[in-house]
Design a protein around this motif. Sequence first.
Motif, PDB file in Angstrom:
ATOM      1  N   ALA A 259      67.583  72.484  21.845  1.00  0.00           N
ATOM      2  CA  ALA A 259      68.471  72.205  20.710  1.00  0.00           C
ATOM      3  C   ALA A 259      69.932  72.330  21.115  1.00  0.00           C
ATOM      4  N   ALA A 260      70.242  73.319  21.954  1.00  0.00           N
ATOM      5  CA  ALA A 260      71.624  73.501  22.402  1.00  0.00           C
ATOM      6  C   ALA A 260      72.071  72.333  23.284  1.00  0.00           C
ATOM      7  N   ILE A 261      71.194  71.890  24.181  1.00  0.00           N
ATOM      8  CA  ILE A 261      71.514  70.738  25.042  1.00  0.00           C
ATOM      9  C   ILE A 261      71.741  69.493  24.193  1.00  0.00           C
ATOM     10  N   ASN A 262      70.892  69.266  23.202  1.00  0.00           N
ATOM     11  CA  ASN A 262      71.076  68.109  22.327  1.00  0.00           C
ATOM     12  C   ASN A 262      72.401  68.174  21.578  1.00  0.00           C
ATOM     13  N   LEU A 263      72.785  69.376  21.153  1.00  0.00           N
ATOM     14  CA  LEU A 263      74.030  69.533  20.417  1.00  0.00           C
ATOM     15  C   LEU A 263      75.242  69.176  21.274  1.00  0.00           C
ATOM     16  N   ILE A 264      75.288  69.696  22.492  1.00  0.00           N
ATOM     17  CA  ILE A 264      76.457  69.423  23.335  1.00  0.00           C
ATOM     18  C   ILE A 264      76.485  67.951  23.744  1.00  0.00           C
ATOM     19  N   GLN A 265      75.287  67.350  23.913  1.00  0.00           N
ATOM     20  CA  GLN A 265      75.254  65.942  24.301  1.00  0.00           C
ATOM     21  C   GLN A 265      75.702  65.017  23.179  1.00  0.00           C
ATOM     22  N   GLU A 266      75.565  65.442  21.931  1.00  0.00           N
ATOM     23  CA  GLU A 266      76.084  64.634  20.829  1.00  0.00           C
ATOM     24  C   GLU A 266      77.580  64.397  20.995  1.00  0.00           C
ATOM     25  N   HIS A 267      78.259  65.353  21.614  1.00  0.00           N
ATOM     26  CA  HIS A 267      79.708  65.253  21.762  1.00  0.00           C
ATOM     27  C   HIS A 267      80.115  64.651  23.112  1.00  0.00           C
ATOM     28  N   TYR A 268      79.292  64.843  24.124  1.00  0.00           N
ATOM     29  CA  TYR A 268      79.620  64.309  25.447  1.00  0.00           C
ATOM     30  C   TYR A 268      79.166  62.857  25.619  1.00  0.00           C
ATOM     31  N   TYR A 269      77.917  62.562  25.275  1.00  0.00           N
ATOM     32  CA  TYR A 269      77.318  61.285  25.653  1.00  0.00           C
ATOM     33  C   TYR A 269      76.744  60.486  24.491  1.00  0.00           C
ATOM     34  N   VAL A 270      76.344  61.135  23.414  1.00  0.00           N
ATOM     35  CA  VAL A 270      75.616  60.546  22.300  1.00  0.00           C
ATOM     36  C   VAL A 270      74.197  60.178  22.766  1.00  0.00           C
ATOM     37  N   SER A 271      74.002  59.054  23.477  1.00  0.00           N
ATOM     38  CA  SER A 271      72.647  58.714  23.921  1.00  0.00           C
ATOM     39  C   SER A 271      72.695  57.607  24.966  1.00  0.00           C
ATOM     40  N   LEU A 272      71.687  57.601  25.816  1.00  0.00           N
ATOM     41  CA  LEU A 272      71.553  56.559  26.829  1.00  0.00           C
ATOM     42  C   LEU A 272      71.242  55.210  26.191  1.00  0.00           C
ATOM     43  N   PRO A 273      71.606  54.090  26.852  1.00  0.00           N
ATOM     44  CA  PRO A 273      71.236  52.762  26.344  1.00  0.00           C
ATOM     45  C   PRO A 273      69.736  52.667  26.084  1.00  0.00           C
ATOM     46  N   PRO A 274      69.356  52.100  24.936  1.00  0.00           N
ATOM     47  CA  PRO A 274      67.923  52.044  24.585  1.00  0.00           C
ATOM     48  C   PRO A 274      67.070  51.312  25.613  1.00  0.00           C
ATOM     49  N   PHE A 275      67.613  50.251  26.231  1.00  0.00           N
ATOM     50  CA  PHE A 275      66.798  49.490  27.182  1.00  0.00           C
ATOM     51  C   PHE A 275      66.474  50.329  28.415  1.00  0.00           C
ATOM     52  N   ILE A 276      67.384  51.210  28.826  1.00  0.00           N
ATOM     53  CA  ILE A 276      67.093  52.095  29.952  1.00  0.00           C
ATOM     54  C   ILE A 276      66.048  53.130  29.550  1.00  0.00           C
ATOM     55  N   GLN A 277      66.162  53.662  28.337  1.00  0.00           N
ATOM     56  CA  GLN A 277      65.184  54.645  27.883  1.00  0.00           C
ATOM     57  C   GLN A 277      63.786  54.042  27.808  1.00  0.00           C
ATOM     58  N   ARG A 278      63.689  52.823  27.289  1.00  0.00           N
ATOM     59  CA  ARG A 278      62.374  52.188  27.181  1.00  0.00           C
ATOM     60  C   ARG A 278      61.787  51.873  28.555  1.00  0.00           C
ATOM     61  N   ALA A 279      62.631  51.428  29.478  1.00  0.00           N
ATOM     62  CA  ALA A 279      62.154  51.154  30.837  1.00  0.00           C
ATOM     63  C   ALA A 279      61.716  52.443  31.521  1.00  0.00           C
ATOM     64  N   ALA A 280      62.424  53.537  31.242  1.00  0.00           N
ATOM     65  CA  ALA A 280      62.020  54.831  31.796  1.00  0.00           C
ATOM     66  C   ALA A 280      60.660  55.253  31.255  1.00  0.00           C
ATOM     67  N   ALA A 281      60.420  54.999  29.975  1.00  0.00           N
ATOM     68  CA  ALA A 281      59.107  55.299  29.393  1.00  0.00           C
ATOM     69  C   ALA A 281      58.023  54.482  30.083  1.00  0.00           C
ATOM     70  N   ALA A 282      58.337  53.221  30.401  1.00  0.00           N
ATOM     71  CA  ALA A 282      57.379  52.373  31.109  1.00  0.00           C
ATOM     72  C   ALA A 282      57.083  52.924  32.495  1.00  0.00           C
ATOM     73  N   ALA A 283      58.103  53.487  33.149  1.00  0.00           N
ATOM     74  CA  ALA A 283      57.901  54.075  34.476  1.00  0.00           C
ATOM     75  C   ALA A 283      56.951  55.270  34.404  1.00  0.00           C
ATOM     76  N   LEU A 284      57.149  56.104  33.400  1.00  0.00           N
ATOM     77  CA  LEU A 284      56.366  57.328  33.281  1.00  0.00           C
ATOM     78  C   LEU A 284      54.929  57.082  32.826  1.00  0.00           C
ATOM     79  N   THR A 285      54.728  56.070  31.996  1.00  0.00           N
ATOM     80  CA  THR A 285      53.398  55.803  31.457  1.00  0.00           C
ATOM     81  C   THR A 285      52.648  54.724  32.224  1.00  0.00           C
ATOM     82  N   GLY A 286      53.351  54.000  33.092  1.00  0.00           N
ATOM     83  CA  GLY A 286      52.730  52.917  33.832  1.00  0.00           C
ATOM     84  C   GLY A 286      52.038  53.395  35.101  1.00  0.00           C
ATOM     85  N   PRO A 287      51.649  52.476  35.982  1.00  0.00           N
ATOM     86  CA  PRO A 287      50.964  52.838  37.226  1.00  0.00           C
ATOM     87  C   PRO A 287      51.812  53.794  38.057  1.00  0.00           C
TER      88      PRO A 287
END
Length: 384
Positions: A259-287
């Motif tokens: 929760a603390a990491i999420n709080l500080i990231q709201e002010h530093y970064y907000v969030s990674l581009p969605p397309f990178i996040q989805r591709a990362a999910a594909a990496a983790l769940t794929g072959p």
Amino acid sequence: MTELAQRLLDLPRSSFATTTGRIDQLIRAGEDVVNLCQGNPDLPTPPHIVEALREEVLDPATHRYPAFSGLLELKAAIAQWYADNYSVRLDPEQEVAILFGAKAGLVEISQCFLNPGDVCLMPDPAFPDYWAGVVLARAHMHTVPLRRENNFLPDYAALDPAVCDRAKLMFLNYPNNPTSVTAPVEFYEDTVRFAAKHKVIVASDFAYAALGFDGQAPVSFLQAYGAKEVGVEFISLSKMFNMAGWRIGAVVGNPDVIAAINLIQEHYYVSLPPFIQRAAAAALTGPQDCVHELSKIYEHRRDIFVAGVRAAGWDVEVPRSIFAWLPIPGDGGSVAFADDLLTRAKVAVAPGRWFGKYGEGYVRVSLLAPEDRLREAVARLAEF
């Protein structure tokens, strides 16, 4: 010009950046430099992950701002990856945070929990970027020596109990950068007991997760009973999926820390581009064949390098990750040795002193170079 804030002036300067500049100068001058200084993967991201990114970029839904704390589908993928690989159960919503690369989180955690004057237990040698967050928090680093005779693991019994009681945070990193050793689950169980006794938050850097040699997968800190009660673990997709340029990682474990990491990231970064996040999910769940194949490639490179330098008479421990930690001959110091090696043999390595006082007497060699370049480096080292 207005003076910089003191916190910026106090930040440690990167010796890697300086040496990279010198290497570039030598290359521009026509020199053939074998660069084994940095941990920058030389192989491309697997095609199925690149294709997943291409498809996601074409989806207009990924062009909008995502949720501040990241996509739940990626958090769920990380939780499933931990369950599949380490039998560790994670709540995707409460125990997973998405990072702009693991490095960002490793700096942020100090700012989340350390006040000016607080104590952080810092392994030595260690990845230098750990120091930055402590400096920004205006806290104090207490050195925890990593010695060869203790297999480069902290000796908790040798630490001053009074200092440990004052400490709020401690860093760990196995497979270790720079020493390349791994840690058994028994060590992590000792760590949990130590952290619970002294009320210390554990920040375990697991950047080289899944890259196991000799048929042995690295152990996760979270596999130790009670680990989530005392700390968190940082993972990176940079090394195991060759996604260094994508700048994506995660931190998992204790929900209050998350929760603390999420709080500080709201002010530093907000969030990674969605397309990178989805591709990362594909990496983790794929072959995962690509990860296993990468481990074999690095293991083969390790064997070539170790056999070569041993044949040249160099006493070398067999590395357990993507770096080799080599004791230097003579007593001239690691910085002078590395400088001489670059000047005379045109081989770039990282002096152990860059990683702390107890790194002196060693140099770190990256195995993230093609096989032919490693053979060339061995030949030059032997002649040197």
